[in-house]
Design a protein around this motif. Structure first.
Motif, PDB file in Angstrom:
ATOM      1  N   VAL A 109       0.862  -1.187   0.000  1.00 12.14           N
ATOM      2  CA  VAL A 109       0.000   0.000   0.000  1.00 12.14           C
ATOM      3  C   VAL A 109       0.896   1.234   0.000  1.00 12.14           C
ATOM      4  N   PHE A 110       0.860   1.960  -1.125  1.00  9.50           N
ATOM      5  CA  PHE A 110       1.748   3.109  -1.274  1.00  9.50           C
ATOM      6  C   PHE A 110       1.249   3.945  -2.440  1.00  9.50           C
ATOM      7  N   PRO A 111       1.551   5.259  -2.456  1.00 13.02           N
ATOM      8  CA  PRO A 111       1.095   6.102  -3.557  1.00 13.02           C
ATOM      9  C   PRO A 111       1.592   5.619  -4.914  1.00 13.02           C
ATOM     10  N   ALA A 112       0.699   5.579  -5.879  1.00 13.35           N
ATOM     11  CA  ALA A 112       1.012   5.016  -7.195  1.00 13.35           C
ATOM     12  C   ALA A 112       2.098   5.793  -7.923  1.00 13.35           C
ATOM     13  N   GLU A 113       2.260   7.073  -7.611  1.00 10.31           N
ATOM     14  CA  GLU A 113       3.232   7.894  -8.330  1.00 10.31           C
ATOM     15  C   GLU A 113       4.659   7.379  -8.181  1.00 10.31           C
ATOM     16  N   TYR A 114       4.913   6.553  -7.137  1.00  7.56           N
ATOM     17  CA  TYR A 114       6.267   6.069  -6.898  1.00  7.56           C
ATOM     18  C   TYR A 114       6.576   4.763  -7.633  1.00  7.56           C
ATOM     19  N   ALA A 115       5.573   4.118  -8.177  1.00  3.89           N
ATOM     20  CA  ALA A 115       5.777   2.908  -8.995  1.00  3.89           C
ATOM     21  C   ALA A 115       4.528   2.681  -9.843  1.00  3.89           C
ATOM     22  N   PRO A 116       4.227   3.594 -10.755  1.00  4.04           N
ATOM     23  CA  PRO A 116       2.979   3.496 -11.526  1.00  4.04           C
ATOM     24  C   PRO A 116       2.848   2.210 -12.320  1.00  4.04           C
ATOM     25  N   GLU A 117       3.968   1.628 -12.698  1.00  9.63           N
ATOM     26  CA  GLU A 117       3.922   0.384 -13.468  1.00  9.63           C
ATOM     27  C   GLU A 117       3.442  -0.803 -12.648  1.00  9.63           C
ATOM     28  N   PRO A 151      14.149  -4.095  -1.523  1.00 11.09           N
ATOM     29  CA  PRO A 151      13.996  -4.785  -2.815  1.00 11.09           C
ATOM     30  C   PRO A 151      13.111  -6.023  -2.748  1.00 11.09           C
ATOM     31  N   TYR A 152      12.965  -6.621  -1.561  1.00  6.91           N
ATOM     32  CA  TYR A 152      12.117  -7.814  -1.429  1.00  6.91           C
ATOM     33  C   TYR A 152      10.629  -7.477  -1.583  1.00  6.91           C
ATOM     34  N   LEU A 153      10.293  -6.181  -1.605  1.00  4.55           N
ATOM     35  CA  LEU A 153       8.899  -5.776  -1.823  1.00  4.55           C
ATOM     36  C   LEU A 153       8.620  -5.403  -3.273  1.00  4.55           C
ATOM     37  N   ASP A 154       9.663  -5.355  -4.100  1.00  3.92           N
ATOM     38  CA  ASP A 154       9.509  -4.876  -5.476  1.00  3.92           C
ATOM     39  C   ASP A 154       8.642  -5.781  -6.343  1.00  3.92           C
ATOM     40  N   ARG A 155       8.467  -7.024  -5.954  1.00  8.53           N
ATOM     41  CA  ARG A 155       7.718  -7.972  -6.789  1.00  8.53           C
ATOM     42  C   ARG A 155       6.217  -7.899  -6.572  1.00  8.53           C
ATOM     43  N   PHE A 156       5.770  -7.115  -5.627  1.00  9.79           N
ATOM     44  CA  PHE A 156       4.352  -7.120  -5.282  1.00  9.79           C
ATOM     45  C   PHE A 156       3.607  -5.964  -5.935  1.00  9.79           C
ATOM     46  N   PRO A 157       2.349  -6.196  -6.314  1.00 10.11           N
ATOM     47  CA  PRO A 157       1.543  -5.107  -6.878  1.00 10.11           C
ATOM     48  C   PRO A 157       1.271  -4.032  -5.837  1.00 10.11           C
ATOM     49  N   LEU A 158       0.974  -2.852  -6.336  1.00  5.49           N
ATOM     50  CA  LEU A 158       0.831  -1.687  -5.470  1.00  5.49           C
ATOM     51  C   LEU A 158      -0.615  -1.189  -5.491  1.00  5.49           C
ATOM     52  N   LEU A 159      -1.155  -1.016  -4.304  1.00  3.10           N
ATOM     53  CA  LEU A 159      -2.484  -0.426  -4.132  1.00  3.10           C
ATOM     54  C   LEU A 159      -2.313   0.998  -3.635  1.00  3.10           C
ATOM     55  N   SER A 160      -3.034   1.911  -4.251  1.00  2.64           N
ATOM     56  CA  SER A 160      -2.957   3.301  -3.873  1.00  2.64           C
ATOM     57  C   SER A 160      -4.353   3.838  -3.612  1.00  2.64           C
ATOM     58  N   ILE A 161      -4.448   4.856  -2.777  1.00  3.00           N
ATOM     59  CA  ILE A 161      -5.737   5.484  -2.521  1.00  3.00           C
ATOM     60  C   ILE A 161      -5.635   6.972  -2.827  1.00  3.00           C
ATOM     61  N   ASN A 162      -6.742   7.547  -3.201  1.00  2.82           N
ATOM     62  CA  ASN A 162      -6.826   8.984  -3.443  1.00  2.82           C
ATOM     63  C   ASN A 162      -7.889   9.544  -2.508  1.00  2.82           C
ATOM     64  N   PRO A 163      -7.482   9.950  -1.301  1.00  6.74           N
ATOM     65  CA  PRO A 163      -8.470  10.395  -0.308  1.00  6.74           C
ATOM     66  C   PRO A 163      -9.252  11.609  -0.781  1.00  6.74           C
ATOM     67  N   ASP A 164     -10.571  11.545  -0.599  1.00  6.62           N
ATOM     68  CA  ASP A 164     -11.423  12.670  -0.987  1.00  6.62           C
ATOM     69  C   ASP A 164     -11.758  13.563   0.195  1.00  6.62           C
ATOM     70  N   LYS A 165     -11.227  13.199   1.374  1.00  6.94           N
ATOM     71  CA  LYS A 165     -11.443  14.006   2.569  1.00  6.94           C
ATOM     72  C   LYS A 165     -10.102  14.191   3.278  1.00  6.94           C
ATOM     73  N   PRO A 166      -9.910  15.317   3.961  1.00  4.02           N
ATOM     74  CA  PRO A 166      -8.652  15.520   4.704  1.00  4.02           C
ATOM     75  C   PRO A 166      -8.539  14.553   5.872  1.00  4.02           C
ATOM     76  N   SER A 167      -7.322  14.326   6.300  1.00  5.60           N
ATOM     77  CA  SER A 167      -7.073  13.436   7.433  1.00  5.60           C
ATOM     78  C   SER A 167      -7.696  13.983   8.712  1.00  5.60           C
ATOM     79  N   ARG A 168      -8.154  13.082   9.550  1.00  2.04           N
ATOM     80  CA  ARG A 168      -8.647  13.434  10.876  1.00  2.04           C
ATOM     81  C   ARG A 168      -7.560  13.222  11.934  1.00  2.04           C
ATOM     82  N   TYR A 169      -6.344  12.948  11.495  1.00  5.15           N
ATOM     83  CA  TYR A 169      -5.264  12.524  12.386  1.00  5.15           C
ATOM     84  C   TYR A 169      -4.985  13.561  13.478  1.00  5.15           C
ATOM     85  N   LYS A 170      -4.466  14.746  13.101  1.00  5.57           N
ATOM     86  CA  LYS A 170      -4.296  15.892  13.993  1.00  5.57           C
ATOM     87  C   LYS A 170      -3.345  15.641  15.165  1.00  5.57           C
ATOM     88  N   MET A 171      -2.695  14.478  15.207  1.00  2.15           N
ATOM     89  CA  MET A 171      -1.798  14.200  16.338  1.00  2.15           C
ATOM     90  C   MET A 171      -0.344  14.504  15.991  1.00  2.15           C
TER      91      MET A 171
END
Length: 242
Positions: A109-117, A151-171
């Protein structure tokens, strides 16, 4: 009370510390499980999901020690949660074996821009497999470092999300616009997987933790209509209606 992978990893990391972890608020008396101030402990309210998914948290070294960490909330709810400290040169052998275990189908789980392929937009499981969602848990700079230097993670497909709401984290202050906390990202992924009740459950549990954390940090009372009361009301709803 169920002791999960994050609790175990926290104790292991604490045991090998050569000096105290002196973060802001380090002198506060905290529960060692939920990491909240003792009078705001939420452990007895911890829900448990019925899920076909599993999570692997790869944590930057000091992240496990931070009271503001939300990765532990995933382990609170999802019984099949695994956690390891990241190492660039010596990745944990148990973690590598887990990634090779044929019962799991790993997705990072990571932003697609870093490994779009490598990006996939759906979770399509092979017969007999369950999804293993890999979360890189740390600050944004640390997560990028783990992504680039594992590098041991390079073989796995990547899931990315595009949040439509700001984070509630605030911590903590986010270093990237619309950046979410680890538990918030996990909720969006589990929703994508189709477990909508569990996604809402994790979101609400995140709200409980956030509200109690901020109340402790700011030395203020919880609101009359607390996040915990909202969670308890939600848990009384039949899951099939979600």
């Amino acid at each position: 009370m169920r002791i999960h992978a994050i609790h175990t990893l926290y104790e292991e990391r604490l045991a090998r510390s050569t000096r105290p972890f002196l973060a802001r608020g380090c002198k506060v008396q905290r529960c060692r499980q939920c990491m909240l101030r003792t009078h705001l402990c939420i452990c007895k309210h911890r829900p448990l999901a019925t899920s076909n998914a599993a999570f692997l948290l790869v944590m930057f070294d000091d992240e496990i020690l931070k009271p503001s960490n939300t990765g532990r909330l995933i382990a609170d709810i999802f019984e099949d949660t695994f956690a390891y400290i990241w190492s660039r040169t010596e990745p944990n052998s148990e973690m590598l074996a887990l990634l090779d275990d044929p019962q799991w189908q790993p997705y990072i789980v990571f932003p697609a821009e870093y490994a779009p392929e490598r990006e996939v937009t759906t979770i399509a499981l092979e017969a007999g497999k369950r999804p293993l969602f890999i979360m890189l848990d740390g600050s944004w700079a640390e997560a990028k470092k783990m992504f680039r230097k594992s590098p041991y993670l390079d073989r796995f497909p990547l899931l990315s999300i595009n949040p439509d709401k700001p984070s509630r984290y605030k911590m903590r202050e986010a270093s990237k616009e619309n950046q979410l906390g680890t538990a918030e990202v996990a909720a969006r992924i589990i929703d994508l997987f189709g477990e909508h009740y569990n996604a809402e459950l994790l979101d609400l549990w995140f709200d409980v933790f956030r509200e109690n954390y901020i109340a402790g940090k700011m030395n203020r009372l919880l609101p009359e209509l607390s996040s915990l009361s909202i969670l308890e009301k939600f848990m009384s709803i039949d899951e099939t209606t979600i």
